[in-house]
Scaffold this motif. Sequence first.
Motif, PDB file in Angstrom:
ATOM      1  N   LEU A  44       0.797  -1.247   0.233  1.00  0.00           N
ATOM      2  CA  LEU A  44       0.251   0.088  -0.040  1.00  0.00           C
ATOM      3  C   LEU A  44       0.759   1.395   0.230  1.00  0.00           C
ATOM      4  O   LEU A  44       0.181   2.598   0.313  1.00  0.00           O
ATOM      5  CB  LEU A  44      -0.976   0.144   1.381  1.00  0.00           C
ATOM      6  CG  LEU A  44      -1.880  -1.523   1.521  1.00  0.00           C
ATOM      7  CD1 LEU A  44      -2.612  -1.104   2.439  1.00  0.00           C
ATOM      8  CD2 LEU A  44      -2.849  -1.258  -0.065  1.00  0.00           C
ATOM      9  N   CYS A  45       2.409   1.162  -0.094  1.00  0.00           N
ATOM     10  CA  CYS A  45       3.592   2.569   0.283  1.00  0.00           C
ATOM     11  C   CYS A  45       4.336   2.145  -0.523  1.00  0.00           C
ATOM     12  O   CYS A  45       4.860   1.069  -1.216  1.00  0.00           O
ATOM     13  CB  CYS A  45       3.337   2.824   1.198  1.00  0.00           C
ATOM     14  SG  CYS A  45       4.578   1.602   2.476  1.00  0.00           S
ATOM     15  N   ARG A  46       4.533   2.841  -1.070  1.00  0.00           N
ATOM     16  CA  ARG A  46       6.082   3.212  -1.520  1.00  0.00           C
ATOM     17  C   ARG A  46       7.038   2.342  -1.099  1.00  0.00           C
ATOM     18  O   ARG A  46       8.202   1.401  -1.838  1.00  0.00           O
ATOM     19  CB  ARG A  46       6.842   4.329  -1.945  1.00  0.00           C
ATOM     20  CG  ARG A  46       8.295   4.452  -2.901  1.00  0.00           C
ATOM     21  CD  ARG A  46       8.441   6.311  -3.286  1.00  0.00           C
ATOM     22  NE  ARG A  46       8.518   6.863  -2.472  1.00  0.00           N
ATOM     23  CZ  ARG A  46       9.246   7.471  -1.437  1.00  0.00           C
ATOM     24  NH1 ARG A  46      10.816   7.415  -2.489  1.00  0.00           N
ATOM     25  NH2 ARG A  46       9.282   8.496  -1.237  1.00  0.00           N
ATOM     26  N   GLU A  47       7.517   2.375   0.442  1.00  0.00           N
ATOM     27  CA  GLU A  47       8.835   1.848   1.344  1.00  0.00           C
ATOM     28  C   GLU A  47       8.655   2.037   2.517  1.00  0.00           C
ATOM     29  O   GLU A  47       7.808   2.750   3.327  1.00  0.00           O
ATOM     30  CB  GLU A  47       9.689   2.622   1.114  1.00  0.00           C
ATOM     31  CG  GLU A  47      11.387   1.821   1.009  1.00  0.00           C
ATOM     32  CD  GLU A  47      12.973   2.550   0.745  1.00  0.00           C
ATOM     33  OE1 GLU A  47      13.183   2.350   1.007  1.00  0.00           O
ATOM     34  OE2 GLU A  47      12.355   3.816   0.093  1.00  0.00           O
ATOM     35  N   VAL A  48       8.194   0.595   3.392  1.00  0.00           N
ATOM     36  CA  VAL A  48       8.471   0.233   4.657  1.00  0.00           C
ATOM     37  C   VAL A  48      10.056   0.241   5.168  1.00  0.00           C
ATOM     38  O   VAL A  48      10.766  -0.431   4.492  1.00  0.00           O
ATOM     39  CB  VAL A  48       7.184  -1.207   4.634  1.00  0.00           C
ATOM     40  CG1 VAL A  48       8.063  -1.323   6.188  1.00  0.00           C
ATOM     41  CG2 VAL A  48       6.251  -1.259   4.203  1.00  0.00           C
ATOM     42  N   PHE A  49      10.101   0.733   6.383  1.00  0.00           N
ATOM     43  CA  PHE A  49      11.228   0.596   6.996  1.00  0.00           C
ATOM     44  C   PHE A  49      10.289  -0.285   8.394  1.00  0.00           C
ATOM     45  O   PHE A  49       9.020   0.233   8.646  1.00  0.00           O
ATOM     46  CB  PHE A  49      11.952   1.812   7.695  1.00  0.00           C
ATOM     47  CG  PHE A  49      12.910   2.195   6.478  1.00  0.00           C
ATOM     48  CD1 PHE A  49      13.566   2.567   6.404  1.00  0.00           C
ATOM     49  CD2 PHE A  49      11.359   3.631   5.690  1.00  0.00           C
ATOM     50  CE1 PHE A  49      13.807   2.858   4.721  1.00  0.00           C
ATOM     51  CE2 PHE A  49      11.299   3.998   4.433  1.00  0.00           C
ATOM     52  CZ  PHE A  49      13.302   3.900   4.128  1.00  0.00           C
ATOM     53  N   THR A  50      10.807  -1.659   8.712  1.00  0.00           N
ATOM     54  CA  THR A  50      10.838  -2.353   9.699  1.00  0.00           C
ATOM     55  C   THR A  50      10.946  -2.878  10.795  1.00  0.00           C
ATOM     56  O   THR A  50      12.648  -3.190  11.015  1.00  0.00           O
ATOM     57  CB  THR A  50       9.831  -3.242   9.782  1.00  0.00           C
ATOM     58  OG1 THR A  50       9.010  -4.304  10.389  1.00  0.00           O
ATOM     59  CG2 THR A  50      11.106  -4.337   8.636  1.00  0.00           C
ATOM     60  N   VAL A  51      11.536  -2.371  12.225  1.00  0.00           N
ATOM     61  CA  VAL A  51      12.128  -2.195  13.048  1.00  0.00           C
ATOM     62  C   VAL A  51      11.208  -3.376  14.280  1.00  0.00           C
ATOM     63  O   VAL A  51      10.529  -3.303  14.308  1.00  0.00           O
ATOM     64  CB  VAL A  51      12.358  -0.650  14.211  1.00  0.00           C
ATOM     65  CG1 VAL A  51      13.204  -1.349  15.397  1.00  0.00           C
ATOM     66  CG2 VAL A  51      12.712   0.123  12.894  1.00  0.00           C
ATOM     67  N   GLU A  52      12.291  -4.409  14.469  1.00  0.00           N
ATOM     68  CA  GLU A  52      11.755  -5.658  15.808  1.00  0.00           C
ATOM     69  C   GLU A  52      13.297  -5.756  16.568  1.00  0.00           C
ATOM     70  O   GLU A  52      14.374  -5.507  16.625  1.00  0.00           O
ATOM     71  CB  GLU A  52      11.995  -6.714  14.945  1.00  0.00           C
ATOM     72  CG  GLU A  52      11.411  -8.445  15.813  1.00  0.00           C
ATOM     73  CD  GLU A  52      10.080  -8.242  16.855  1.00  0.00           C
ATOM     74  OE1 GLU A  52      10.426  -8.051  17.809  1.00  0.00           O
ATOM     75  OE2 GLU A  52       8.679  -7.945  16.560  1.00  0.00           O
ATOM     76  N   LEU A  53      12.732  -5.383  18.340  1.00  0.00           N
ATOM     77  CA  LEU A  53      13.607  -5.718  18.885  1.00  0.00           C
ATOM     78  C   LEU A  53      14.236  -7.354  19.022  1.00  0.00           C
ATOM     79  O   LEU A  53      15.300  -7.739  20.074  1.00  0.00           O
ATOM     80  CB  LEU A  53      12.804  -5.715  20.121  1.00  0.00           C
ATOM     81  CG  LEU A  53      13.099  -6.308  21.511  1.00  0.00           C
ATOM     82  CD1 LEU A  53      14.336  -4.873  21.807  1.00  0.00           C
ATOM     83  CD2 LEU A  53      12.876  -5.726  22.630  1.00  0.00           C
ATOM     84  N   LEU A  54      13.169  -8.451  18.555  1.00  0.00           N
ATOM     85  CA  LEU A  54      13.675  -9.174  19.076  1.00  0.00           C
ATOM     86  C   LEU A  54      14.564 -10.390  17.459  1.00  0.00           C
ATOM     87  O   LEU A  54      13.724 -10.307  16.658  1.00  0.00           O
ATOM     88  CB  LEU A  54      12.568 -10.681  19.227  1.00  0.00           C
ATOM     89  CG  LEU A  54      11.606  -9.904  20.340  1.00  0.00           C
ATOM     90  CD1 LEU A  54      10.471 -11.408  20.397  1.00  0.00           C
ATOM     91  CD2 LEU A  54      13.051  -9.954  21.652  1.00  0.00           C
TER      92      LEU A  54
END
Length: 209
Positions: free
Chosen positions: A93-103
């Motif tokens: 649905l968007c141009r770019e995703v930046f995803t952050v995960e602790l584990l």
Amino acid sequence: MGDQERAEYLARQGIQDRRVLEAIAHLRRAEFVPEQERARAGADTPLSIGQGQTISQPYIVALMTQALRLEGHERVLEIGTGSGYQTAVLAQLCREVFTVELLPDLSRTAQGLLTRLGFQDIAYRVGDGTRGWPEEAPFDAILATAAPEEVPAALVAQLTRGGRMVIPVGPAYGSQELLRIHRGPPGTLPRVEHLLPVRFVPMVETTPL
């Protein structure tokens, strides 16, 4: 419930954004949960993905995504990669995703699955979600899949002017609210909308801000 049936069910539950419904219909939720949970993947309920984390119920995924009001050109920050299911919805649905995960294990598993499914415009990071991703800011939209007790100031600061954030807020064992936060012009306070009561796993801060 199959994935196309799920989209039709969500439409009956009030999800109106056709792009969100189509994104959910294109995914097999069963691929994003452990084998022992796959028989329940068709249910509109959260499921365990291990390490004390959950995949949100599809209605909440759809509602939160719809609340971002994405048009397709946005850079979106996701806090809490988890299983990668919400990430996959956003990536359609968007141009770019930046995803952050602790584990680290969850991040690694999600990245492997999403790469196998053909998703490309996703950047992954292992780290403290309360800090966001300052090197890549600002973001047009931010979505959090874990609940801090208070809205992290660092996340608000990483929104563009006119950007919006959807985030659950509240104590781990108390009342939580899903908020939509709009960042306005310089010199104005963010505008906060209360969407509905929710229950999410806590957002863990590993280092002081």
